[in-house]
Scaffold this active site. Structure first.
Site, short mmCIF file in Angstrom:
data_model
loop_
_atom_site.label_atom_id
_atom_site.label_comp_id
_atom_site.label_asym_id
_atom_site.label_seq_id
_atom_site.Cartn_x
_atom_site.Cartn_y
_atom_site.Cartn_z
CG ASP A 1 52.08 89.67 -5.46
OD1 ASP A 1 52.21 89.08 -6.57
OD2 ASP A 1 51.23 89.35 -4.61
N GLY B 1 57.44 82.88 0.10
CA GLY B 1 56.09 82.56 -0.32
C GLY B 1 55.83 82.92 -1.77
CB SER B 2 53.15 81.80 -3.96
OG SER B 2 51.98 82.19 -3.27
CB CYS B 3 51.86 86.49 -2.28
SG CYS B 3 50.57 85.35 -2.80
CG PHE B 4 54.69 89.22 1.07
CD1 PHE B 4 53.36 89.40 0.73
CD2 PHE B 4 55.02 89.22 2.41
CE1 PHE B 4 52.38 89.57 1.69
CE2 PHE B 4 54.06 89.40 3.39
CZ PHE B 4 52.73 89.57 3.03
#
Ligand code: NAD
Length: 427
Positions: A268, A262-265
């Site tokens: 980030d 995904g684009s986050c975990f």
């Protein structure tokens, strides 16, 4: 209130539509003309459950889109920065897009009379709002903080459930330097039944990172436990179901599988590692979280090769390309390293996903894509289940069309069965 939303990707489009649903007047801003055009026709530029209905309801009434910053800033009281914050080469956060959007807002603010609040909703490392965004706005607008307000309001929505999550959050965090701008941002959410946690901007920024880093840690922890369980012949799902009954642990996010994407975990956790480095700290645990996640999808290939040592010329069906179910987003999808490895091994890869085929064609233009699970399974030597789409749970007779009924399950979608050679990743 009158709101402008800068950047109409997953977060921006969903926030804009939901703020419109809450009764605000919303103007979306993006640099991509295609997205502006789609939004003004009420067509979502991304797939999210319930988004299409909201756009249909509000576009042409209290929701519109433009690429004209001056118009958007002049006709709104609050601007949310929702642009992307990707990783750069060394994994640290790349703030170039946030800075460009801040500069554009600042320039337009110079021409505007009256108070305006700029809110950073993009996920940014601690200190970015105060030391990155604020000086740019001051420089470009020629105004000082106080003449305008600044706040940080991280977003916690999950892709696939984004509209639901925005309207039913379990927390709303507003970080501000002064009470006035924080009050204005908090008031925008008054139609939502959720307590607003008020902090300073850097704490709000950190809350978002800690939230994602903790969830990523839970996943990598569960995957590591799952890998050990697999060697011992223990069903890790049985283990984690019992472990999750401890109220200090909780039952969620304990499912082992092919890892998080995904684009986050991934970005980030990497950004937090980078920020920790900047302040002279070596984050050993966070590094391990990423290391487990890199290895995990490749275990699919190891298990496959245990059964089929030579993959050259073998037809391998990949079920699932999106990084998770109910989205068309393939960013950091665990299917990507798996397909890469299959290609390197000389396998003939064919893939199916309900929503993500077009996106994956940009990364792998030369593999075969099918329009249904049964088509991708037909004549295959093995199949790998990579995404937890509900339809993969109910696959049954479809396995009969495989040349060799070998199923490597990376998402706990199927159970061992007599008619199929079933291999669970961690169970
Ligand atoms: P995205 O890439 O889907 O969308 C970003 C949008 O910004 C694109 O439409 C792009 O065209 C536009 N853009 C780029 N430069 C611009 C500029 N100068 N002016 C105006 N628009 C511009 O990104 P996303 O997934 O929506 O994520 C946005 C931020 O929210 C990131 O920081 C991300 O970490 C964070 N976030 C994402 C999620 C998620 O599930 N996707 C959840 C919570 C937080």
């Amino acid at each position: 209130m009158k709101i402008s939303v800068i950047g109409t990707g997953y977060v921006g489009t969903v926030s804009a539509a939901c703020f419109a649903e809450l009764g605000h007047e919303v103007i979306c801003v993006d640099i991509e003309p295609l997205k502006i055009d789609m939004l003004n026709r009420g067509v979502p530029p991304i797939y999210e459950d319930g988004l299409s209905e909201l756009l249909e309801k509000h576009v042409g009434k209290n929701l519109s889109a433009t690429s004209d910053y001056d118009f958007a800033i002049n006709n709104s009281e609050v601007s949310f920065i929702c642009v992307g914050t990707p990783s750069n080469q060394d994994g640290k956060i790349d703030l170039a897009i946030v800075k460009a959007a801040s500069a554009s807002i600042g320039k337009s603010l110079r021409k505007k009379k009256g108070y305006h609040v700029i809110v950073v909703k993009s996920t940014v490392v601690p200190e970015t709002t105060e030391k990155g965004v604020l000086p740019i706005i001051e420089n470009q607008s020629g105004k000082k903080l106080g003449e305008f307000g600044i706040a940080m309001n991280p977003e916690f929505l999950r892709e696939g459930k984004a509209v639901h999550d925005f309207m039913h959050p379990d927390k709303i965090v507003v970080g501000s330097l002064d009470k006035r701008s924080g009050d204005i941002v908090a008031s925008l959410y008054s139609g939502i039944n959720c307590e607003v946690t008020r902090t300073n901007p850097r704490t709000a920024e950190m809350i978002k990172y800690v939230n994602n880093a903790f969830l990523a840690t839970k996943i990598s922890f569960s995957n590591e436990v799952g890998n050990i369980c697999k060697e011992l012949g223990i069903d890790t799902y049985e283990v984690m179901k019992a472990v999750g009954k401890d109220f200090r642990i909780g039952p969620h996010f304990l499912n082992s599988g092919a890892g998080f994407g995904g684009s986050c975990f991934p970005k980030d956790v990497k950004a937090l590692i980078g920020k920790a480095h900047d302040v002279g700290y070596e984050p050993t645990l966070l590094r391990s979280v990423m290391a487990v996640n890199e290895i995990q999808p490749l275990r699919m290939i190891t298990l496959l090769k245990n059964k089929l040592p030579d993959l050259k010329g073998k037809k391998i069906a990949v079920l699932g390309l999106a990084f998770k179910n109910d989205t068309d987003d393939i960013r950091e999808s665990r299917s990507i390293p798996v397909i890469k490895e299959l290609i390197e091994e000389g396998a003939q890869v064919c893939a199916y996903d309900k929503m993500a085929i077009e996106s994956m064609k940009r990364i792998f233009p030369d593999i075969e894509y099918c329009n249904s699970a049964i088509d991708v399974l037909r004549g295959s030597d093995a199949c790998l289940i990579m995404t937890e789409w509900g339809e993969f749970k109910s696959l049954d007779k479809e396995f009969n069309v495989m040349k060799n009924r070998l199923v490597i399950d990376g998402r706990h979608m199927q159970s061992p069965r007599k008619d199929v050679d079933y291999v669970g990743l961690c169970w």
